[in-house]
Scaffold this motif. Sequence first.
Motif, PDB file in Angstrom:
ATOM      1  N   PRO A 183      16.745  -0.050  17.737  1.00 22.38           N
ATOM      2  CA  PRO A 183      17.426  -1.316  17.402  1.00 22.38           C
ATOM      3  C   PRO A 183      17.685  -1.446  15.895  1.00 22.38           C
ATOM      4  O   PRO A 183      18.712  -1.991  15.480  1.00 22.38           O
ATOM      5  CB  PRO A 183      16.442  -2.387  17.887  1.00 22.38           C
ATOM      6  N   ASN A 184      16.741  -0.941  15.089  1.00 22.78           N
ATOM      7  CA  ASN A 184      16.915  -1.000  13.634  1.00 22.78           C
ATOM      8  C   ASN A 184      18.073  -0.107  13.191  1.00 22.78           C
ATOM      9  O   ASN A 184      18.851  -0.457  12.309  1.00 22.78           O
ATOM     10  CB  ASN A 184      15.637  -0.550  12.930  1.00 22.78           C
ATOM     11  N   VAL A 185      18.182   1.056  13.834  1.00 16.71           N
ATOM     12  CA  VAL A 185      19.280   1.986  13.538  1.00 16.71           C
ATOM     13  C   VAL A 185      20.624   1.322  13.846  1.00 16.71           C
ATOM     14  O   VAL A 185      21.557   1.351  13.042  1.00 16.71           O
ATOM     15  CB  VAL A 185      19.116   3.279  14.380  1.00 16.71           C
ATOM     16  N   HIS A 212       4.537  -6.056   8.728  1.00 18.95           N
ATOM     17  CA  HIS A 212       3.837  -6.694   7.609  1.00 18.95           C
ATOM     18  C   HIS A 212       4.068  -5.839   6.368  1.00 18.95           C
ATOM     19  O   HIS A 212       3.289  -4.943   6.061  1.00 18.95           O
ATOM     20  CB  HIS A 212       2.350  -6.842   7.918  1.00 18.95           C
ATOM     21  N   GLY A 213       5.167  -6.118   5.709  1.00 14.28           N
ATOM     22  CA  GLY A 213       5.583  -5.287   4.582  1.00 14.28           C
ATOM     23  C   GLY A 213       4.525  -5.248   3.493  1.00 14.28           C
ATOM     24  O   GLY A 213       3.952  -6.290   3.143  1.00 14.28           O
ATOM     25  N   ILE A 214       4.271  -4.076   2.979  1.00 19.16           N
ATOM     26  CA  ILE A 214       3.307  -3.951   1.889  1.00 19.16           C
ATOM     27  C   ILE A 214       3.902  -4.580   0.623  1.00 19.16           C
ATOM     28  O   ILE A 214       3.205  -5.261  -0.130  1.00 19.16           O
ATOM     29  CB  ILE A 214       2.943  -2.463   1.656  1.00 19.16           C
ATOM     30  N   THR A 240      12.836  -7.384   0.499  1.00 19.04           N
ATOM     31  CA  THR A 240      11.846  -6.505  -0.135  1.00 19.04           C
ATOM     32  C   THR A 240      11.544  -5.304   0.753  1.00 19.04           C
ATOM     33  O   THR A 240      11.592  -5.392   1.982  1.00 19.04           O
ATOM     34  CB  THR A 240      10.503  -7.251  -0.381  1.00 19.04           C
ATOM     35  N   SER A 241      11.257  -4.190   0.114  1.00 12.51           N
ATOM     36  CA  SER A 241      10.736  -3.002   0.800  1.00 12.51           C
ATOM     37  C   SER A 241      10.188  -2.041  -0.243  1.00 12.51           C
ATOM     38  O   SER A 241      10.465  -2.187  -1.437  1.00 12.51           O
ATOM     39  CB  SER A 241      11.822  -2.299   1.621  1.00 12.51           C
ATOM     40  N   ALA A 242       9.447  -1.050   0.243  1.00 12.06           N
ATOM     41  CA  ALA A 242       8.789  -0.101  -0.660  1.00 12.06           C
ATOM     42  C   ALA A 242       9.796   0.641  -1.529  1.00 12.06           C
ATOM     43  O   ALA A 242       9.497   0.967  -2.674  1.00 12.06           O
ATOM     44  CB  ALA A 242       7.959   0.895   0.152  1.00 12.06           C
ATOM     45  N   GLY A 249      -2.351  -0.237   0.259  1.00 10.28           N
ATOM     46  CA  GLY A 249      -1.723  -1.021   1.323  1.00 10.28           C
ATOM     47  C   GLY A 249      -1.101  -0.132   2.386  1.00 10.28           C
ATOM     48  O   GLY A 249      -1.277  -0.360   3.591  1.00 10.28           O
ATOM     49  N   HIS A 250      -0.397   0.910   1.959  1.00 14.81           N
ATOM     50  CA  HIS A 250       0.275   1.783   2.934  1.00 14.81           C
ATOM     51  C   HIS A 250      -0.745   2.604   3.739  1.00 14.81           C
ATOM     52  O   HIS A 250      -0.566   2.797   4.943  1.00 14.81           O
ATOM     53  CB  HIS A 250       1.294   2.683   2.239  1.00 14.81           C
ATOM     54  N   PHE A 251      -1.826   3.068   3.071  1.00 15.16           N
ATOM     55  CA  PHE A 251      -2.853   3.812   3.829  1.00 15.16           C
ATOM     56  C   PHE A 251      -3.544   2.881   4.831  1.00 15.16           C
ATOM     57  O   PHE A 251      -3.843   3.285   5.956  1.00 15.16           O
ATOM     58  CB  PHE A 251      -3.880   4.442   2.880  1.00 15.16           C
ATOM     59  N   GLN A 252      -3.799   1.641   4.406  1.00 15.39           N
ATOM     60  CA  GLN A 252      -4.466   0.706   5.331  1.00 15.39           C
ATOM     61  C   GLN A 252      -3.570   0.395   6.527  1.00 15.39           C
ATOM     62  O   GLN A 252      -4.038   0.334   7.664  1.00 15.39           O
ATOM     63  CB  GLN A 252      -4.839  -0.588   4.594  1.00 15.39           C
ATOM     64  N   ARG A 253      -2.258   0.207   6.264  1.00 15.28           N
ATOM     65  CA  ARG A 253      -1.362  -0.088   7.383  1.00 15.28           C
ATOM     66  C   ARG A 253      -1.261   1.108   8.323  1.00 15.28           C
ATOM     67  O   ARG A 253      -1.192   0.943   9.553  1.00 15.28           O
ATOM     68  CB  ARG A 253       0.021  -0.490   6.870  1.00 15.28           C
ATOM     69  N   LEU A 254      -1.274   2.325   7.762  1.00 16.55           N
ATOM     70  CA  LEU A 254      -1.242   3.532   8.600  1.00 16.55           C
ATOM     71  C   LEU A 254      -2.440   3.549   9.547  1.00 16.55           C
ATOM     72  O   LEU A 254      -2.286   3.781  10.757  1.00 16.55           O
ATOM     73  CB  LEU A 254      -1.245   4.778   7.699  1.00 16.55           C
ATOM     74  N   GLN A 298      16.789  -7.230  18.844  1.00 15.60           N
ATOM     75  CA  GLN A 298      16.690  -6.669  20.201  1.00 15.60           C
ATOM     76  C   GLN A 298      15.411  -5.844  20.380  1.00 15.60           C
ATOM     77  O   GLN A 298      15.315  -5.032  21.283  1.00 15.60           O
ATOM     78  CB  GLN A 298      17.897  -5.758  20.469  1.00 15.60           C
ATOM     79  N   ARG A 299      14.440  -6.051  19.488  1.00 19.77           N
ATOM     80  CA  ARG A 299      13.269  -5.171  19.493  1.00 19.77           C
ATOM     81  C   ARG A 299      12.157  -5.653  20.421  1.00 19.77           C
ATOM     82  O   ARG A 299      12.250  -6.724  21.014  1.00 19.77           O
ATOM     83  CB  ARG A 299      12.756  -5.032  18.062  1.00 19.77           C
ATOM     84  N   TRP A 300      11.087  -4.873  20.488  1.00 19.56           N
ATOM     85  CA  TRP A 300       9.958  -5.215  21.358  1.00 19.56           C
ATOM     86  C   TRP A 300       9.056  -6.237  20.675  1.00 19.56           C
ATOM     87  O   TRP A 300       9.360  -6.718  19.585  1.00 19.56           O
ATOM     88  CB  TRP A 300       9.196  -3.953  21.786  1.00 19.56           C
ATOM     89  N   GLY A 327      14.895  -7.721   8.079  1.00 23.29           N
ATOM     90  CA  GLY A 327      15.995  -6.768   8.051  1.00 23.29           C
ATOM     91  C   GLY A 327      15.665  -5.554   8.901  1.00 23.29           C
ATOM     92  O   GLY A 327      14.590  -5.471   9.504  1.00 23.29           O
ATOM     93  N   SER A 328      16.598  -4.599   8.952  1.00 24.18           N
ATOM     94  CA  SER A 328      16.352  -3.389   9.743  1.00 24.18           C
ATOM     95  C   SER A 328      15.289  -2.521   9.097  1.00 24.18           C
ATOM     96  O   SER A 328      14.590  -1.775   9.776  1.00 24.18           O
ATOM     97  CB  SER A 328      17.648  -2.606   9.925  1.00 24.18           C
ATOM     98  N   SER A 329      15.138  -2.605   7.779  1.00 18.01           N
ATOM     99  CA  SER A 329      14.080  -1.848   7.096  1.00 18.01           C
ATOM    100  C   SER A 329      13.567  -2.606   5.868  1.00 18.01           C
ATOM    101  O   SER A 329      13.088  -1.980   4.922  1.00 18.01           O
ATOM    102  CB  SER A 329      14.603  -0.466   6.682  1.00 18.01           C
TER     103      SER A 329
HETATM  104  N1  PMP Z   1      10.530  -4.345   7.872  1.00 21.90           N
HETATM  105  C1  PMP Z   1      10.855  -3.194   8.456  1.00 21.90           C
HETATM  106  C2  PMP Z   1      11.380  -3.211   9.846  1.00 21.90           C
HETATM  107  C3  PMP Z   1      10.717  -1.973   7.752  1.00 21.90           C
HETATM  108  O1  PMP Z   1      11.043  -0.810   8.335  1.00 21.90           O
HETATM  109  C4  PMP Z   1      10.248  -2.000   6.418  1.00 21.90           C
HETATM  110  C5  PMP Z   1      10.147  -0.736   5.612  1.00 21.90           C
HETATM  111  N2  PMP Z   1       9.151   0.096   6.056  1.00 21.90           N
HETATM  112  C6  PMP Z   1       9.907  -3.239   5.852  1.00 21.90           C
HETATM  113  C7  PMP Z   1      10.053  -4.393   6.611  1.00 21.90           C
HETATM  114  C8  PMP Z   1       9.356  -3.330   4.457  1.00 21.90           C
HETATM  115  O2  PMP Z   1       8.019  -2.879   4.433  1.00 21.90           O
HETATM  116  P1  PMP Z   1       7.391  -2.222   3.129  1.00 21.90           P
HETATM  117  O3  PMP Z   1       7.454  -3.275   2.068  1.00 21.90           O
HETATM  118  O4  PMP Z   1       5.992  -1.896   3.517  1.00 21.90           O
HETATM  119  O5  PMP Z   1       8.230  -1.042   2.805  1.00 21.90           O
END
Ligand code: PMP
Length: 282
Positions: free
Chosen positions: A155-157, A208-210, A245-247, A48-53, A141-143, A183-185
């Motif tokens: 904006p995430n920072v 599109h979170g993996i 959720t996040s990686a 998933g992460h390689f495909q998103r890259l 506040q993002r694009w 969320g911010s991440s």
């Molecule tokens: N949204 C944002 C803005 C992110 O930075 C992240 C983390 N990369 C996610 C969602 C979650 O994505 P993932 O599950 O691929 O980590």
Amino acid sequence: MMRFAYVNGRFCAHPDAAIHVEDRGFQFADAVYEVWSVRDGRLMDADGHFQRLSRSLAELRIPEPRSRPALERIIRELLRRNRVSNGLVYLQISRGQARRDHAFPKQAITPTIVLTCKRLDFAAADRRAETGIGVITVPDQRWARCDIKTVNLLPNVLAKQAAYEAGAAEAWQVDADGYVTEGSSTNAWIVTKAGKLLTRQADNGILHGITRARILDCAQRLGLEIEERAFTPAEALDAREAFLTSATSFVTPVVSIDGKTVANGAPGSLARALRETYLAEA
Ligand code: PMP
């Protein structure tokens, strides 16, 4: 212990790792990145992460500087040199270095590639999942292309900093129509009182979170009722459960929003089940 980074074809001591001042990633955030969690020496959700890259690079018309097998070899060597078996790998690819000018350089340039890794304390993440976390809401506040994983993260920072200053762990960004984007991440989720799992549709307003995709998979197999649609902070406060959720955080229950308790203020059972299902298969 000596740390190593990988920059443009070479492993180097982390303190010496550097790119040029006219790198377009530095000048314009003209760069994409990816983050993989590493558990017991293995990349989680590697495909998933390689495909998103590849997708992020294609969207910005940055050529792929390395094949996936080549990147995997570099990552393995980076993890070995840094003795990381539980942590994360960070990869950034910028359009490259060129005399400063907003438009793409006329002559083809070589993309800049940077890789670093670090250890993570997954036991601490487990403890956080046991108690749950608080989030605040902030205006998004993002694009308009948040689906591309660019390093344009100011904006995430600012959102994350606002969360920390408010004593919360994450900030849920809210769009002009009053709906939570993400969320911010991390991606944002709720379980309604009727037991339906909600997360925003994967449009251009969110990454599109993996992990998001994997959790949707797990939810389907657990037989949960799922709807991909935006929800408001008020709906989240009225929900039976909320989580993100996040990686690197997998599934983390959210127990308060803007200082107000979600449900009874304890992590929900579906968040726990999804976290366990995800980790058992990871
Ligand atoms: N949204 C944002 C803005 C992110 O930075 C992240 C983390 N990369 C996610 C969602 C979650 O994505 P993932 O599950 O691929 O980590």
